[in-house]
Design an enzyme around this catalytic site. Structure first.
Site, short mmCIF file in Angstrom:
data_model
loop_
_atom_site.label_atom_id
_atom_site.label_comp_id
_atom_site.label_asym_id
_atom_site.label_seq_id
_atom_site.Cartn_x
_atom_site.Cartn_y
_atom_site.Cartn_z
N ASP A 215 0.85 -1.19 0.00
CA ASP A 215 0.00 0.00 0.00
C ASP A 215 0.88 1.24 0.00
OD1 ASP A 215 0.49 0.86 2.89
OD2 ASP A 215 -0.34 -1.14 3.23
N GLU B 50 22.06 -22.27 -18.59
CA GLU B 50 21.22 -21.49 -17.69
C GLU B 50 22.01 -20.32 -17.10
OE1 GLU B 50 17.35 -23.08 -15.46
OE2 GLU B 50 19.20 -23.62 -14.44
#
Ligand code: DGJ
Length: 725
Positions: free
Chosen positions: A531, A611
């Site tokens: 928030d 990777e």
């Protein structure tokens, strides 16, 4: 710009105007909010009609057409004839339950007002402030309505201060941060809802008769409903239609309630949730509500998003790394959970060497007896069995590998199996005589208490002083329950939820002041406290515990409506994903995480070959484009909630000379349709080179689009880097 004329107050921003008017009875009417208009008195469309069962205030005498029930109010009253959602409920000592407000003056200031102890937008001369003074004369209560106007960003902030001007205590049962009335109109209510591991998914419903609301009574803003909502025209979309955003800068219980009345009027009220809220004001005392921030966009969601993003970046976030790139990090949580020792951590960190990763974050499990989530919270000293020599030994080893060091903490919590709880069982929230409710097997420390806050501050300082720590991840892993504080008398327990939030803000502010260079990431089981209030203290927040790239498309999409990408913690994690089982390609995981604050959450000690090369390339790519993610304008090009073949979005540089466009496909089906992706936000007259190859004019890319290649297989991705020639 604020214009005041004949009791009419008009707040102009670049593209919008907001107006209120104190009428002949000094009732403050809300007369307009929408696309920018002149300074004329806009109360003329208001109709006065005798509506059955809509009573009349005493001043109106026999004028039965005048009723608070039918007129658009700026800050709604209670118990005196307006039966819609109240903004304020007062309970003086006589036990009555009314609020009847009249305007008694105003004050205009340059700059932005501040709110003591509460988060608020800030800034200098680019802001103007208007304070409108109301009072309930019989209750001897003053109500000050604060408005901050940030013209360039179309942002209007609001907060309310309620003052007891009498000589007896008054109880405050409700004090909203904003009330917004609309005479007529058909609106959709858009809320951002979800749960742990699937936060902030947008839901849009037409406003129906009666009250619709979302909120939280969990003590935090919650995974379940976000304190940001929108009202918009039925036809509003990304690029057209009137819409309003309403954001609450608060991390505790809140409510956003929208009402459509029998007269087809509409009201939105937002503020602290009235559940278990009762705040006593002694004579002379004042209560300040959290701040709310409004943006109106006459041209759809995207301009609203851009204005919130810019305002948050420029006027809310206090970022110690402002203007510089945040370090790319590796966090050990998903790789090890609680099961690690110093050697394992160093192995992961060693795996990060050579990949361009710049910070190692040690997550949960490093302290006290924390070998599972059953114990240890509250004991903020290093577990020497796992980490011999403590942080003093570990941090230099990490730094020797060329990385900064970050640390996880969960300071608001205590485990019953901890030295802290054994010493201070009364420091946990709980009602005497009742068994306590556990969440993740832990209790919540009573942050309303000064002694508890002092202890936690001291404990955090000891940790932070013991080694060179650049970052902390401030976690919070349960909802509040059994909210009762030993620090408050029985008749003031209704203050406990709010005082908890104030206590949290105070502790964070103390740490920020003492360690101005410390970067704090907020977290609450992922995005349970995402928030604008927390963003004032923690410039970024871990967006979700769900790191699955496909699910993250939804979570980051919903979050993006008002919160900028620079606030969203987003990491690449291992597959198959622990939450979903999806095995999304590494490339796609990188593309999605790159749209937030980038990092990794996997055992890099075991990653090899191709990777590793992909990771090194991703990190390099992020470093090349981070400024677009950090400060570009964010365009949602398609929605992950639609049936379409892909989700796409773009970050466009403020000068529109560069852009990063990302696209992720869903599940693949045979015979896929050909599609072109229409871009947004480009300069129509510029020519853009795409991925260093072919070039297209901006207007062509926006009107005709970019031909998307067929990407075989599920969850494939594509990135386009656009550079103006
Ligand atoms: C919840 C967080 O969201 C995770 O990232 C991790 O830090 C765990 N808590 C640790 O307990």
């Amino acid at each position: 710009m604020i214009v005041i004329k004949d009791h009419v107050f008009t707040l102009h921003t670049r593209r919008t105007s907001y107006q209120m008017k104190a009428d002949a009875y000094r009732v403050l009417l809300h007369t307009y909010y929408g696309a920018r208009v002149g300074d004329a008195d806009l109360s003329y469309p208001i109709r006065y009609a005798d509506r059955g069962f809509s009573p009349n205030p005493s001043e109106a005498g026999d004028w039965r057409e005048y009723s608070l029930d039918t007129l658009p109010q700026e800050y709604s009253s209670c118990g005196v004839g307006d039966y819609r959602i109240p903004s304020l409920e007062l309970e003086p000592q006589d036990g009555s339950h009314l609020a009847d407000l009249r305007c008694i003056g105003y004050e205009r200031r340059s700059g932005k007002y501040a709110l003591e102890g509460l988060p608020a937008f800030f800034g200098g001369e680019e802001w103007e402030t208007l304070v409108v003074f109301l009072e309930d004369a019989a209750a001897h209560v003053g109500v000050e309505l604060y408005y901050g106007v940030l013209e360039e960003r179309d942002l209007i902030t609001r907060a309310v201060r309620v003052v007891n001007k009498g000589d007896k205590p008054v109880r405050l049962r409700r004090a909203a941060s904003l009330c917004l009335d609309f005479d007529g109109g058909d609106w959709d209510f858009v809320t951002f809802d979800g749960c742990h591991v699937m936060e902030r998914c947008p839901h849009r419903t037409p406003l129906r008769h009666g009250v619709q609301s979302v909120g939280s009574v969990r003590g935090t803003s919650s995974h379940h409903h976000n304190p940001f909502v929108m009202l918009c025209a039925h036809d509003a979309a990304e690029d057209h239609g009137l819409c309003y955003g309403a954001m609450l800068l608060y991390s505790g219980n809140f409510e956003a309630a929208a009402e459509r009345t029998h007269l087809e009027n509409n009201r939105l009220v937002m503020g602290i949730n009235p559940y278990h809220f009762c705040y006593t004001l002694a004579p002379g005392e004042a209560f300040t509500t959290p701040e709310a921030a409004l943006v109106c966009s006459p041209d759809g969601f995207a301009p609203m998003t851009h204005q919130y993003h810019r305002a948050i970046r420029e006027h809310l976030i206090r970022d110690p790394l402002k203007g510089t790139r945040r370090p790319v990090l590796i966090n050990n949580w998903e790789a090890t959970e609680f099961h690690f020792d110093a050697e394992k951590l160093v192995e992961i960190a060693q795996g990060a060497v050579g990949l361009g990763i710049e910070m190692f974050v040690m997550d949960d499990g490093w302290f006290g007896s924390r070998d599972t989530d059953l114990s240890g919270l509250g004991d903020w000293s290093v577990n020497l069995k796992k980490l011999p020599g403590g942080l003093e030994a570990l941090v230099p080893r990490i730094q020797a590998l060329g990385m900064k060091f970050g640390l996880w903490v969960e300071p608001e919590m205590v485990s019953e199996d901890s030295a802290l709880y054994r010493a201070h069982p009364d420091w946990a929230l709980g009602v005497p005589g009742r068994p306590q409710t556990r969440g993740r097997s832990q209790l919540v420390l009573d942050f309303t208490r000064e002694d508890v806050r002092d202890y936690i501050c001291k404990a955090m300082c000891q940790v932070l002083d013991s080694a060179d720590i650049s970052y902390i991840k401030w976690d919070m892993n349960r909802s509040l329950s059994d909210v009762w504080s030993a620090a408050l008398p029985p008749d003031r327990q209704g203050e406990a939820y709010h005082r908890y939030v104030l206590g949290l803000y105070e502790v964070l502010e103390r740490l920020r002041t003492r360690y101005p260079d410390l970067f704090i990431e907020g977290c609450s089981g992922g995005g349970g406290r995402f928030d604008a209030g927390m963003l004032y203290y923690t410039p970024q927040i871990w967006c979700s515990d769900n790191t699955d790239a496909v699910d993250r498309l939804r979570i980051q999409y919903g979050t993006s409506f008002c919160y900028p990408a620079s606030t969203m913690g987003a990491h690449v994690s291992a597959v198959p994903n622990g939450q979903t089982g999806h095995a999304t390609p590494m490339e796609t995981r990188g593309v999605v995480a790159m749209s937030g604050t980038f990092g990794y959450e996997m055992d890099l000690g075991t990653v090899t070959g191709e990777e590793r090369e992909t990771i090194a390339r991703q990190v390099q790519q992020y470093k090349e484009h981070w400024d677009l993610v950090e400060s570009g304008d964010y365009y949602r090009l398609s929605s992950p909630f639609d049936e379409g073949p892909y989700t796409a979005w773009a970050h466009v540089a403020p000068d529109r000379r560069r852009a990063l466009v990302s696209l992720v496909t869903g599940t693949m089906h045979a015979a896929p349709p050909f599609s072109t992706l229409r871009l947004k936000g480009l300069d129509p007259d510029l020519c853009y080179r795409v991925n260093g190859k072919e070039s297209y004019r901006g207007d062509v890319l926006m009107q005709v689009g970019y031909p998307v290649p067929i990407l075989l297989n599920d969850y494939q991705s594509m990135q386009l880097v656009l550079e103006a020639e």
